[in-house]
Design a protein around this motif. Sequence first.
Motif, PDB file in Angstrom:
ATOM      1  N   THR A 140    -135.108 -23.333   3.029  1.00 25.05           N
ATOM      2  CA  THR A 140    -133.744 -23.558   2.548  1.00 25.05           C
ATOM      3  C   THR A 140    -133.348 -25.030   2.568  1.00 25.05           C
ATOM      4  O   THR A 140    -132.256 -25.388   2.133  1.00 25.05           O
ATOM      5  N   ASN A 141    -134.241 -25.868   3.104  1.00 26.27           N
ATOM      6  CA  ASN A 141    -133.984 -27.302   3.203  1.00 26.27           C
ATOM      7  C   ASN A 141    -132.712 -27.584   3.996  1.00 26.27           C
ATOM      8  O   ASN A 141    -131.890 -28.428   3.620  1.00 26.27           O
ATOM      9  N   SER A 142    -132.549 -26.886   5.087  1.00 30.71           N
ATOM     10  CA  SER A 142    -131.348 -27.064   5.911  1.00 30.71           C
ATOM     11  C   SER A 142    -131.582 -26.535   7.315  1.00 30.71           C
ATOM     12  O   SER A 142    -132.454 -25.708   7.542  1.00 30.71           O
ATOM     13  N   PHE A 143    -130.794 -27.029   8.246  1.00 32.84           N
ATOM     14  CA  PHE A 143    -130.700 -26.448   9.577  1.00 32.84           C
ATOM     15  C   PHE A 143    -129.433 -25.610   9.621  1.00 32.84           C
ATOM     16  O   PHE A 143    -128.410 -26.005   9.063  1.00 32.84           O
ATOM     17  N   GLU A 144    -129.478 -24.507  10.311  1.00 34.42           N
ATOM     18  CA  GLU A 144    -128.313 -23.639  10.431  1.00 34.42           C
ATOM     19  C   GLU A 144    -127.860 -23.594  11.881  1.00 34.42           C
ATOM     20  O   GLU A 144    -128.680 -23.584  12.788  1.00 34.42           O
ATOM     21  N   PHE A 145    -126.550 -23.567  12.089  1.00 31.35           N
ATOM     22  CA  PHE A 145    -125.989 -23.491  13.427  1.00 31.35           C
ATOM     23  C   PHE A 145    -124.754 -22.612  13.458  1.00 31.35           C
ATOM     24  O   PHE A 145    -124.096 -22.410  12.440  1.00 31.35           O
ATOM     25  N   LEU A 146    -124.445 -22.118  14.621  1.00 25.81           N
ATOM     26  CA  LEU A 146    -123.218 -21.384  14.877  1.00 25.81           C
ATOM     27  C   LEU A 146    -122.510 -22.111  16.012  1.00 25.81           C
ATOM     28  O   LEU A 146    -123.092 -22.330  17.070  1.00 25.81           O
ATOM     29  N   VAL A 147    -121.263 -22.504  15.796  1.00 17.12           N
ATOM     30  CA  VAL A 147    -120.543 -23.315  16.782  1.00 17.12           C
ATOM     31  C   VAL A 147    -119.365 -22.542  17.341  1.00 17.12           C
ATOM     32  O   VAL A 147    -118.544 -22.024  16.580  1.00 17.12           O
ATOM     33  N   LYS A 148    -119.283 -22.454  18.639  1.00 20.81           N
ATOM     34  CA  LYS A 148    -118.105 -21.876  19.272  1.00 20.81           C
ATOM     35  C   LYS A 148    -117.095 -22.986  19.527  1.00 20.81           C
ATOM     36  O   LYS A 148    -117.387 -23.965  20.211  1.00 20.81           O
ATOM     37  N   ARG A 149    -115.893 -22.819  18.964  1.00 19.90           N
ATOM     38  CA  ARG A 149    -114.841 -23.815  19.167  1.00 19.90           C
ATOM     39  C   ARG A 149    -114.069 -23.497  20.443  1.00 19.90           C
ATOM     40  O   ARG A 149    -113.394 -22.463  20.523  1.00 19.90           O
ATOM     41  N   PRO A 150    -114.147 -24.366  21.464  1.00 14.07           N
ATOM     42  CA  PRO A 150    -113.377 -24.130  22.691  1.00 14.07           C
ATOM     43  C   PRO A 150    -111.881 -24.174  22.403  1.00 14.07           C
ATOM     44  O   PRO A 150    -111.425 -24.906  21.518  1.00 14.07           O
ATOM     45  N   SER A 151    -111.115 -23.408  23.140  1.00  9.78           N
ATOM     46  CA  SER A 151    -109.665 -23.394  22.947  1.00  9.78           C
ATOM     47  C   SER A 151    -109.000 -24.611  23.562  1.00  9.78           C
ATOM     48  O   SER A 151    -107.895 -24.991  23.163  1.00  9.78           O
ATOM     49  N   GLU A 152    -109.661 -25.252  24.523  1.00 13.73           N
ATOM     50  CA  GLU A 152    -109.088 -26.409  25.201  1.00 13.73           C
ATOM     51  C   GLU A 152    -110.071 -27.576  25.184  1.00 13.73           C
ATOM     52  O   GLU A 152    -111.287 -27.379  25.085  1.00 13.73           O
ATOM     53  N   GLY A 153    -109.531 -28.793  25.287  1.00 18.33           N
ATOM     54  CA  GLY A 153    -110.362 -29.979  25.361  1.00 18.33           C
ATOM     55  C   GLY A 153    -110.740 -30.287  26.798  1.00 18.33           C
ATOM     56  O   GLY A 153    -110.796 -29.392  27.644  1.00 18.33           O
ATOM     57  N   TYR A 154    -110.978 -31.549  27.097  1.00 22.85           N
ATOM     58  CA  TYR A 154    -111.325 -31.952  28.459  1.00 22.85           C
ATOM     59  C   TYR A 154    -110.483 -33.156  28.854  1.00 22.85           C
ATOM     60  O   TYR A 154    -109.955 -33.884  28.016  1.00 22.85           O
TER      61      TYR A 154
END
Length: 320
Positions: A140-154
Amino acid sequence: MVAHRTRSYSHASAFRDCTTTSTCRRFSSSNFHRGGNGDIIDHPGNRQNFLKVSSSSTRDLKIKSAWGDDVQFFPCTFVKKPRKVTAKGDLYSLSIGGGHLDEMMEKFSTPGQYVQMKISPSDKPAFIAVANGPKMAKKTNSFEFLVKRPSEGYTDKDTGEVLQSTAQKVCDLDSDEASVLVSAPMGKGFRLPEDEIGDVLCFAAGSGISPVKSFLEEEGFTHNGETYVFYGTRDAAHTAFAEELKTTMGGRAKIVNAYSADGNGYAQDYFKRMIDSGELKLKDPKKAIAVLCGQKEMTEQTIEMLENAGVPRERILMNF
């Protein structure tokens, strides 16, 4: 016994896995392991989970990680911007392609490997597992990822200011001109044993399904047995890759959805009940392998249950 969901699909493979008429799955063995000038910036790493990337043609960066290795970051542009992929929760997928991709692909040899990612050189890098296998990435000429977005920062330890994490920044990118800095894949991935492989048992929780999906869709091993995927999420609305898993390995993998909201426990609890009831009988526990990706408590409990079922510790694989 507490009821659980076990699904065995027979649809054509969406991931080009070879199919056979017996329980022995035959695959090629090329992609599984058995057994420039730029800015130098010091920054510690932090773990996040998962995105689809490749790179642009602009210059690369070298960033020195906290443990002393030089990590080369490639500027990458989005083909598909981050989008939420679950009805509830905060899991996002993305897609990027072009540029330094060939150079990055050279380092992607084993399912379960990960990249480091950031938006700007001063950001703390996120460690993100690749969600497609090496062969699929090249196809596919690509890397695939799944990202979990945290609800809070740091909270910045020096200023006390609350800042966005790298995963939050990535998931919030909405411009067609947006870009990210991504390293080539690294880490050992899921290294297979040299001898015969029987049943394959996969365990994942939440966004931990990414490296397991990479493992399942890769054509890289032969095994004589069944494949089970114990996938723990809160409920169907919080479950990513549900449709993709139906067709992986030609639809032969048995998907056990462990929904914690049902009150029946987690992925490892479903496995234990199936073993104890006799519904799941390992052909030869000493030849079985297990692939794990999840939080510490989940993996520790799963390892204990697998060992109690006769699976040797050295055949229980983790990618970190």
